[in-house]
Design an enzyme around this catalytic site. Structure first.
Site, mmCIF file in Angstrom:
data_model
loop_
_atom_site.group_PDB
_atom_site.id
_atom_site.type_symbol
_atom_site.label_atom_id
_atom_site.label_comp_id
_atom_site.label_asym_id
_atom_site.label_seq_id
_atom_site.Cartn_x
_atom_site.Cartn_y
_atom_site.Cartn_z
ATOM 1 C CE LYS A 196 51.257 -18.221 44.502
ATOM 2 N NZ LYS A 196 51.088 -18.718 43.114
ATOM 3 C CE1 TYR A 210 56.254 -19.417 42.098
ATOM 4 C CE2 TYR A 210 56.354 -17.119 42.784
ATOM 5 C CZ TYR A 210 55.715 -18.355 42.779
ATOM 6 O OH TYR A 210 54.530 -18.521 43.454
ATOM 7 C CG ASN A 247 47.837 -19.675 41.794
ATOM 8 O OD1 ASN A 247 48.484 -18.845 42.435
ATOM 9 N ND2 ASN A 247 48.403 -20.707 41.190
ATOM 10 C CG HIS A 302 54.425 -21.394 46.576
ATOM 11 N ND1 HIS A 302 54.811 -21.913 45.360
ATOM 12 C CD2 HIS A 302 55.322 -21.860 47.488
ATOM 13 C CE1 HIS A 302 55.897 -22.664 45.536
ATOM 14 N NE2 HIS A 302 56.228 -22.637 46.815
ATOM 15 C CD GLU A 358 59.575 -23.538 47.268
ATOM 16 O OE1 GLU A 358 58.600 -23.784 48.007
ATOM 17 O OE2 GLU A 358 59.588 -23.782 46.044
HETATM 18 N N1 UDP Z 1 51.668 -19.069 36.765
HETATM 19 C C1 UDP Z 1 51.143 -18.064 35.991
HETATM 20 N N2 UDP Z 1 50.823 -18.318 34.697
HETATM 21 C C2 UDP Z 1 51.005 -19.545 34.133
HETATM 22 C C3 UDP Z 1 51.546 -20.585 34.930
HETATM 23 C C4 UDP Z 1 51.872 -20.307 36.245
HETATM 24 O O1 UDP Z 1 50.964 -16.941 36.478
HETATM 25 O O2 UDP Z 1 50.701 -19.719 32.943
HETATM 26 C C5 UDP Z 1 52.039 -18.789 38.162
HETATM 27 C C6 UDP Z 1 51.010 -19.285 39.165
HETATM 28 O O3 UDP Z 1 50.936 -18.296 40.202
HETATM 29 C C7 UDP Z 1 51.658 -20.549 39.704
HETATM 30 C C8 UDP Z 1 53.145 -20.168 39.652
HETATM 31 O O4 UDP Z 1 53.261 -19.435 38.455
HETATM 32 O O5 UDP Z 1 51.216 -20.844 41.019
HETATM 33 C C9 UDP Z 1 54.101 -21.344 39.637
HETATM 34 O O6 UDP Z 1 53.705 -22.264 38.663
HETATM 35 P P1 UDP Z 1 53.813 -23.834 38.922
HETATM 36 O O7 UDP Z 1 53.594 -24.484 37.597
HETATM 37 O O8 UDP Z 1 55.083 -24.134 39.653
HETATM 38 O O9 UDP Z 1 52.521 -24.134 39.806
HETATM 39 P P2 UDP Z 1 52.275 -24.409 41.359
HETATM 40 O O10 UDP Z 1 53.396 -25.267 41.865
HETATM 41 O O11 UDP Z 1 52.201 -23.062 42.031
HETATM 42 O O12 UDP Z 1 50.942 -25.109 41.391
#
Ligand code: UDP
Length: 150
Positions: free
Chosen positions: A9, A49, A112, A115, A126
């Protein structure tokens, strides 16, 4: 062999962590099938997303993902979705185990680092969003017998 989609990211690109993260993927024994530094537009970020469209963090997430280039990758290996989700670590870097990419490099949920697709079905969707077929390299790594028993 399965394929998955990984994306470093914008936070990690800005922090010069592309090499560190790609090293972990290579060191694990996985094969890079495609990779590019790429500026996503709003349409692509929203589509990527789309499952989170109703969430309160959706607009902030789209702004973040489009705030600078990402390093998008397709990675291949046995059971690669599970293997890479384990490498990546929990969504919230504050809770992600040390030794995982998010656990070692991130602090905030909204920054974080990386992805990774969460299923084979999401991986297919994707990969199709971010890459065209000509960008996917079919080749054999000659160390496979040293990574996989079968
Ligand atoms: N995210 C965020 N705030 C939140 C939850 C998620 O900014 O409260 C973002 C974070 O970057 C995360 C992405 O949304 O990686 C997608 O969320 P998901 O639950 O699908 O997690 P992942 O599969 O990335 O672990």
């Amino acid at each position: 062999m399965e394929r998955t989609f990984l994306m470093i990211k914008p936070d990690a690109v800005q922090r010069n962590l592309i090499g560190e993260v790609v090293s972990r993927i290579e060191n694990k024994g996985l094969k890079l099938v495609a990779a590019k530094l790429f500026q996503a537009n709003e349409e692509l970020a929203k589509e990527h997303y789309s499952e989170h469209v109703e969430k309160p963090f959706f607009n902030g997430l789209v702004d973040f993902i489009t705030s600078g280039p990402v390093f998008a990758m397709v990675v291949e290996g046995n059971n690669v979705v599970e293997v890479t989700r384990t490498l990546v670590g929990e969504t919230n870097p504050a809770k992600a185990a040390p030794g995982t990419i998010r656990g070692d490099y991130g602090v905030d949920l909204g920054r974080n680092i990386i992805h990774g697709s969460d299923s084979n079905e999401s991986a297919k969707r994707e990969i199709g969003l971010w890459f065209n077929d000509a960008e996917l390299n079919d080749y054999k790594l000659n160390n496979e017998a040293w990574v996989y028993e079968k």
